[in-house]
Design a protein around this motif. Structure first.
Motif, PDB file in Angstrom:
ATOM      1  N   ALA A  30       0.830  -1.200   0.000  1.00 52.62           N
ATOM      2  CA  ALA A  30       0.000   0.000   0.000  1.00 52.62           C
ATOM      3  C   ALA A  30       0.868   1.257   0.000  1.00 52.62           C
ATOM      4  CB  ALA A  30      -0.935   0.000   1.208  1.00 52.62           C
ATOM      5  N   GLY A  31       1.946   1.258   0.756  1.00 53.01           N
ATOM      6  CA  GLY A  31       2.856   2.395   0.772  1.00 53.01           C
ATOM      7  C   GLY A  31       3.529   2.608  -0.566  1.00 53.01           C
ATOM      8  N   LYS A  32       3.926   1.519  -1.199  1.00 55.38           N
ATOM      9  CA  LYS A  32       4.550   1.602  -2.511  1.00 55.38           C
ATOM     10  C   LYS A  32       3.571   2.167  -3.539  1.00 55.38           C
ATOM     11  CE  LYS A  32       7.607  -1.426  -4.995  1.00 55.38           C
ATOM     12  NZ  LYS A  32       7.938  -2.814  -5.327  1.00 55.38           N
ATOM     13  N   ALA A  33       2.336   1.696  -3.502  1.00 57.96           N
ATOM     14  CA  ALA A  33       1.311   2.187  -4.423  1.00 57.96           C
ATOM     15  C   ALA A  33       1.026   3.666  -4.194  1.00 57.96           C
ATOM     16  CB  ALA A  33       0.034   1.371  -4.274  1.00 57.96           C
ATOM     17  N   ALA A  34       1.008   4.090  -2.939  1.00 58.51           N
ATOM     18  CA  ALA A  34       0.763   5.503  -2.638  1.00 58.51           C
ATOM     19  C   ALA A  34       1.903   6.368  -3.156  1.00 58.51           C
ATOM     20  CB  ALA A  34       0.593   5.690  -1.134  1.00 58.51           C
ATOM     21  N   ARG A  35       3.147   5.913  -3.017  1.00 60.63           N
ATOM     22  CA  ARG A  35       4.287   6.680  -3.537  1.00 60.63           C
ATOM     23  C   ARG A  35       4.236   6.787  -5.050  1.00 60.63           C
ATOM     24  NH1 ARG A  35       6.910   3.838   0.496  1.00 60.63           N
ATOM     25  NH2 ARG A  35       7.646   2.252  -0.963  1.00 60.63           N
ATOM     26  N   ILE A  36       3.882   5.705  -5.728  1.00 56.13           N
ATOM     27  CA  ILE A  36       3.776   5.729  -7.188  1.00 56.13           C
ATOM     28  C   ILE A  36       2.671   6.679  -7.617  1.00 56.13           C
ATOM     29  CG2 ILE A  36       3.138   4.338  -9.205  1.00 56.13           C
ATOM     30  CD1 ILE A  36       4.566   1.980  -7.831  1.00 56.13           C
ATOM     31  N   PHE A  37       1.522   6.613  -6.947  1.00 59.44           N
ATOM     32  CA  PHE A  37       0.404   7.490  -7.278  1.00 59.44           C
ATOM     33  C   PHE A  37       0.786   8.951  -7.083  1.00 59.44           C
ATOM     34  CE2 PHE A  37      -3.492   9.768  -6.058  1.00 59.44           C
ATOM     35  CZ  PHE A  37      -4.230   9.565  -7.209  1.00 59.44           C
ATOM     36  N   LYS A  38       1.467   9.238  -5.995  1.00 58.89           N
ATOM     37  CA  LYS A  38       1.873  10.611  -5.701  1.00 58.89           C
ATOM     38  C   LYS A  38       2.843  11.130  -6.757  1.00 58.89           C
ATOM     39  CE  LYS A  38       3.836  13.367  -1.954  1.00 58.89           C
ATOM     40  NZ  LYS A  38       4.424  13.330  -0.611  1.00 58.89           N
ATOM     41  N   SER A  39       3.811  10.312  -7.161  1.00 59.78           N
ATOM     42  CA  SER A  39       4.777  10.759  -8.161  1.00 59.78           C
ATOM     43  C   SER A  39       4.121  10.954  -9.529  1.00 59.78           C
ATOM     44  CB  SER A  39       5.942   9.776  -8.262  1.00 59.78           C
ATOM     45  OG  SER A  39       5.513   8.550  -8.787  1.00 59.78           O
ATOM     46  N   GLU A  40       3.176  10.094  -9.875  1.00 62.86           N
ATOM     47  CA  GLU A  40       2.475  10.250 -11.154  1.00 62.86           C
ATOM     48  C   GLU A  40       1.594  11.498 -11.147  1.00 62.86           C
ATOM     49  OE1 GLU A  40       2.765   8.553 -14.023  1.00 62.86           O
ATOM     50  OE2 GLU A  40       4.372   7.406 -13.101  1.00 62.86           O
ATOM     51  N   ALA A  41       0.933  11.778 -10.030  1.00 63.93           N
ATOM     52  CA  ALA A  41       0.105  12.986  -9.933  1.00 63.93           C
ATOM     53  C   ALA A  41       0.972  14.229 -10.045  1.00 63.93           C
ATOM     54  CB  ALA A  41      -0.662  12.987  -8.617  1.00 63.93           C
ATOM     55  N   LYS A  42       2.136  14.207  -9.434  1.00 65.72           N
ATOM     56  CA  LYS A  42       3.064  15.339  -9.517  1.00 65.72           C
ATOM     57  C   LYS A  42       3.542  15.527 -10.955  1.00 65.72           C
ATOM     58  CE  LYS A  42       7.326  17.111  -7.500  1.00 65.72           C
ATOM     59  NZ  LYS A  42       8.449  16.813  -6.599  1.00 65.72           N
ATOM     60  N   ALA A  43       3.848  14.434 -11.646  1.00 70.15           N
ATOM     61  CA  ALA A  43       4.288  14.522 -13.035  1.00 70.15           C
ATOM     62  C   ALA A  43       3.190  15.092 -13.929  1.00 70.15           C
ATOM     63  CB  ALA A  43       4.722  13.152 -13.536  1.00 70.15           C
ATOM     64  N   LEU A  44       1.934  14.693 -13.695  1.00 73.62           N
ATOM     65  CA  LEU A  44       0.825  15.237 -14.484  1.00 73.62           C
ATOM     66  C   LEU A  44       0.641  16.725 -14.237  1.00 73.62           C
ATOM     67  CD1 LEU A  44      -1.890  12.443 -14.330  1.00 73.62           C
ATOM     68  CD2 LEU A  44      -0.648  13.256 -16.328  1.00 73.62           C
ATOM     69  N   LYS A  45       0.788  17.164 -12.979  1.00 72.76           N
ATOM     70  CA  LYS A  45       0.681  18.593 -12.675  1.00 72.76           C
ATOM     71  C   LYS A  45       1.771  19.378 -13.383  1.00 72.76           C
ATOM     72  CE  LYS A  45      -1.571  18.651  -8.175  1.00 72.76           C
ATOM     73  NZ  LYS A  45      -1.420  18.980  -6.751  1.00 72.76           N
ATOM     74  N   GLU A  46       2.995  18.852 -13.374  1.00 67.71           N
ATOM     75  CA  GLU A  46       4.098  19.529 -14.042  1.00 67.71           C
ATOM     76  C   GLU A  46       3.882  19.560 -15.551  1.00 67.71           C
ATOM     77  OE1 GLU A  46       7.569  17.439 -12.769  1.00 67.71           O
ATOM     78  OE2 GLU A  46       7.544  18.337 -10.763  1.00 67.71           O
TER      79      GLU A  46
END
Length: 76
Positions: A30-46
């Protein structure tokens, strides 16, 4: 005879007892999935901030294709 609340309590206890071995693995996943989701959301914002996220329809590109009527007969 057992009621619904007693059966639910027994089911929860069985799940906890049998699932206790897998709990660290589940939390790690679950922690790994949350980190991946967070990094992908940040990349989309950028990407949106840089303007590189334009779609073909929004950028004025010409899209080729065939216009089809509702009765599925092609029209020129």
């Amino acid at each position: 005879m057992f009621g619904l609340s007693e059966l639910a309590l027994i089911l929860v206890v069985v799940i906890v007892v049998l699932g206790i071995k897998r709990l660290p693995e589940l939390t790690r996943s679950a922690g790994k999935a949350a980190r991946i989701f967070k990094s992908e959301a940040k990349a989309l914002k950028e990407q949106d901030a840089s303007g590189a996220g334009a779609t073909a329809a929004g950028s004025g590109a010409v899209v080729s294709g065939t216009v089809v009527d509702r009765d599925d007969t092609p029209r020129s």
